[in-house]
Design a protein around this motif. Structure first.
Motif, mmCIF file in Angstrom:
data_model
loop_
_atom_site.group_PDB
_atom_site.id
_atom_site.type_symbol
_atom_site.label_atom_id
_atom_site.label_comp_id
_atom_site.label_asym_id
_atom_site.label_seq_id
_atom_site.Cartn_x
_atom_site.Cartn_y
_atom_site.Cartn_z
ATOM 1 N N GLY A 32 74.506 35.400 43.436
ATOM 2 C CA GLY A 32 73.685 34.472 44.199
ATOM 3 C C GLY A 32 74.405 33.952 45.425
ATOM 4 O O GLY A 32 75.343 34.579 45.939
ATOM 5 N N LEU A 33 73.967 32.795 45.895
ATOM 6 C CA LEU A 33 74.483 32.217 47.137
ATOM 7 C C LEU A 33 75.470 31.103 46.807
ATOM 8 O O LEU A 33 75.173 30.210 46.009
ATOM 9 N N ARG A 34 76.630 31.173 47.429
ATOM 10 C CA ARG A 34 77.686 30.171 47.212
ATOM 11 C C ARG A 34 78.069 29.585 48.569
ATOM 12 O O ARG A 34 78.566 30.297 49.442
ATOM 13 N N ILE A 35 77.834 28.293 48.745
ATOM 14 C CA ILE A 35 78.070 27.614 50.029
ATOM 15 C C ILE A 35 79.147 26.570 49.816
ATOM 16 O O ILE A 35 79.051 25.745 48.900
ATOM 17 N N ARG A 36 80.192 26.612 50.662
ATOM 18 C CA ARG A 36 81.309 25.696 50.490
ATOM 19 C C ARG A 36 81.666 25.022 51.811
ATOM 20 O O ARG A 36 81.950 25.680 52.817
ATOM 21 N N ASN A 37 81.601 23.670 51.797
ATOM 22 C CA ASN A 37 82.067 22.833 52.912
ATOM 23 C C ASN A 37 81.482 23.279 54.250
ATOM 24 O O ASN A 37 82.185 23.329 55.269
ATOM 25 N N ASN A 93 79.816 19.198 55.599
ATOM 26 C CA ASN A 93 80.503 19.588 54.364
ATOM 27 C C ASN A 93 79.543 19.843 53.206
ATOM 28 O O ASN A 93 79.713 19.310 52.102
ATOM 29 N N ILE A 94 78.550 20.677 53.465
ATOM 30 C CA ILE A 94 77.558 20.993 52.427
ATOM 31 C C ILE A 94 78.142 22.003 51.452
ATOM 32 O O ILE A 94 78.614 23.076 51.846
ATOM 33 N N THR A 95 78.120 21.676 50.183
ATOM 34 C CA THR A 95 78.582 22.569 49.121
ATOM 35 C C THR A 95 77.463 22.711 48.108
ATOM 36 O O THR A 95 77.004 21.723 47.532
ATOM 37 N N LEU A 96 76.992 23.966 47.900
ATOM 38 C CA LEU A 96 75.867 24.239 47.007
ATOM 39 C C LEU A 96 76.027 25.605 46.369
ATOM 40 O O LEU A 96 76.621 26.511 46.954
ATOM 41 N N ASP A 97 75.467 25.746 45.181
ATOM 42 C CA ASP A 97 75.304 27.048 44.549
ATOM 43 C C ASP A 97 73.822 27.286 44.319
ATOM 44 O O ASP A 97 73.121 26.413 43.805
ATOM 45 N N ILE A 98 73.354 28.467 44.711
ATOM 46 C CA ILE A 98 71.983 28.880 44.419
ATOM 47 C C ILE A 98 72.080 30.189 43.648
ATOM 48 O O ILE A 98 72.193 31.268 44.235
ATOM 49 N N PRO A 99 72.134 30.112 42.315
ATOM 50 C CA PRO A 99 72.365 31.312 41.506
ATOM 51 C C PRO A 99 71.208 32.294 41.562
ATOM 52 O O PRO A 99 70.091 31.946 41.977
ATOM 53 N N ALA A 146 67.340 31.458 40.850
ATOM 54 C CA ALA A 146 67.109 30.015 40.981
ATOM 55 C C ALA A 146 65.801 29.732 41.700
ATOM 56 O O ALA A 146 65.335 30.515 42.534
ATOM 57 N N ARG A 147 65.223 28.587 41.380
ATOM 58 C CA ARG A 147 64.076 28.054 42.115
ATOM 59 C C ARG A 147 64.475 26.662 42.575
ATOM 60 O O ARG A 147 64.311 25.684 41.857
ATOM 61 N N ALA A 148 65.039 26.597 43.777
ATOM 62 C CA ALA A 148 65.565 25.341 44.309
ATOM 63 C C ALA A 148 64.708 24.888 45.477
ATOM 64 O O ALA A 148 64.094 25.700 46.171
ATOM 65 N N ALA A 149 64.669 23.575 45.688
ATOM 66 C CA ALA A 149 63.932 23.008 46.820
ATOM 67 C C ALA A 149 64.857 22.109 47.613
ATOM 68 O O ALA A 149 65.698 21.409 47.043
ATOM 69 N N LEU A 150 64.711 22.155 48.924
ATOM 70 C CA LEU A 150 65.476 21.300 49.827
ATOM 71 C C LEU A 150 64.509 20.299 50.453
ATOM 72 O O LEU A 150 63.542 20.695 51.114
#
Length: 249
Positions: free
Chosen positions: A4-9, A22-28, A31-35
Motif C-alpha cells: 500500500g501507500l506509506r507517507i512519512r513526514n 510533516n504528514i505521516t500516514l499509512d494507507i494499506p 483500505a477505505r480511507a477518507a480525508l
C-alpha cells in the motif's frame, strides 16, 4: 508496512508558506480511507503531492515498498496511482462504451485501433464489457455521454479511471454536483470497488464519508489533526468544533 501507500513526514512549502506539515500516514492495500477538513486545510495539496502534480519539499512516499517521491505524475499513474477527474475528460459526443474503450486502448498503446472495427480485439472488448457491468452501465452503453444524468457521468469517469488498473485510487469529491437523489449511485459504486484497491476519498459529503470509509483522516492547516474510525472521529470534540460543527469543509 510494505503493502500500500506509506507517507512519512511529508511537507510542502511555497516560499515562506507551509501548506503541508510533516504528514505521516499509512494507507494499506484494500483500505477505505477518507480525508476531510475545513476549507483551506490542504486536502487538494496533499492529493497533488500523492499523485505527483506537486513535488514535496521534504518527506517520502512509498508505494508497495518503492520510493516514488521523485516520480512525476505520468510515472505515478504507471506505478499504480490514479485520481478521478485528473486523467480523463469524458468525450460527450461518444457513447459510454467508446469512452471506456479509449483509455484501455491508450494504456495498451493501441489508440490507432479506435478507428478500426470496435470488436477487433476480444480481450479489450471483454475488459470494456466487464467495466460496464461492474459499474452497472450496460443499459447505458450505447448512449451518448451528453445524454446521461450527471451522477451517471460520474460513474463513467470512475469506470475510466479503473481502466488504468490502479492500486491506489483517489476519489476527489466523487459526489460533488450530484443531486442527492442520485448520490446512492456513487455510494454503491464505491462499495463495489475491488477489495485489492486502496481508496482515499476526499469529500465534503459527510454522510457519504461515514457510509463508505473505515478510517477517517482530519486535516487542519496542512497537518493531520486526528485519524481514527468513523465512531472515534464522530466523538472527537476537536473535530466537532473545527469541522463537523461548521457543517462544511
Amino acid at each position: 508496512m510494505t503493502s500500500g501507500l506509506r507517507i512519512r513526514n511529508l511537507s510542502k512549502n511555497f516560499g515562506g508558506l507551509q501548506v503541508a506539515r510533516n504528514i505521516t500516514l499509512d494507507i494499506p492495500t484494500g483500505a477505505r480511507a477518507a480525508l476531510i477538513g475545513p476549507n483551506g486545510a490542504g486536502k487538494t495539496t496533499f492529493a497533488n503531492l500523492i499523485i505527483g502534480a506537486l513535488q514535496p519539499s521534504s518527506g517520502s512516499i512509498h508505494l508497495d515498498g518503492k520510493d516514488i517521491s521523485q516520480l512525476g505524475e505520468a510515472a505515478r499513474v504507471r506505478a499504480g496511482i490514479a485520481k478521478t477527474f485528473q486523467i480523463t475528460n469524458l468525450f460527450k459526443d461518444l457513447s459510454v462504451r467508446d469512452n471506456i474503450r479509449l483509455p484501455i486502448l491508450e494504456r495498451e498503446h493501441r489508440t490507432f485501433r479506435f478507428l478500426e472495427r470496435h470488436d477487433g480485439d476480444a480481450a479489450i472488448e471483454a475488459e470494456v464489457e466487464e467495466l460496464l457491468a461492474d459499474f452497472r452501465l450496460l443499459p447505458l452503453a450505447n448512449r451518448l455521454v451528453r445524454s446521461l444524468a450527471y451522477g451517471q457521468q460520474r460513474l463513467v469517469e470512475l469506470a475510466l479511471t479503473l481502466s488504468l488498473k490502479p492500486r491506489i485510487l483517489i476519489l476527489d469529491e466523487p459526489a460533488a454536483g450530484v443531486p442527492s437523489s442520485d448520490s446512492h449511485l456513487i455510494v454503491d459504486a464505491i462499495k463495489r470497488l475491488p477489495t485489492y484497491l486502496s481508496v482515499l476519498i476526499i469529500e465534503h459529503d459527510m454522510k457519504l464519508v461515514f457510509e463508505v470509509a473505515s478510517r477517517i483522516i482530519v486535516l487542519v492547516n496542512g497537518a493531520v489533526l486526528v485519524e481514527g474510525t468513523p465512531e472515534e472521529i464522530s466523538r472527537d470534540l476537536r473535530v466537532r468544533e473545527l469541522y463537523l460543527g461548521a457543517g462544511h469543509g
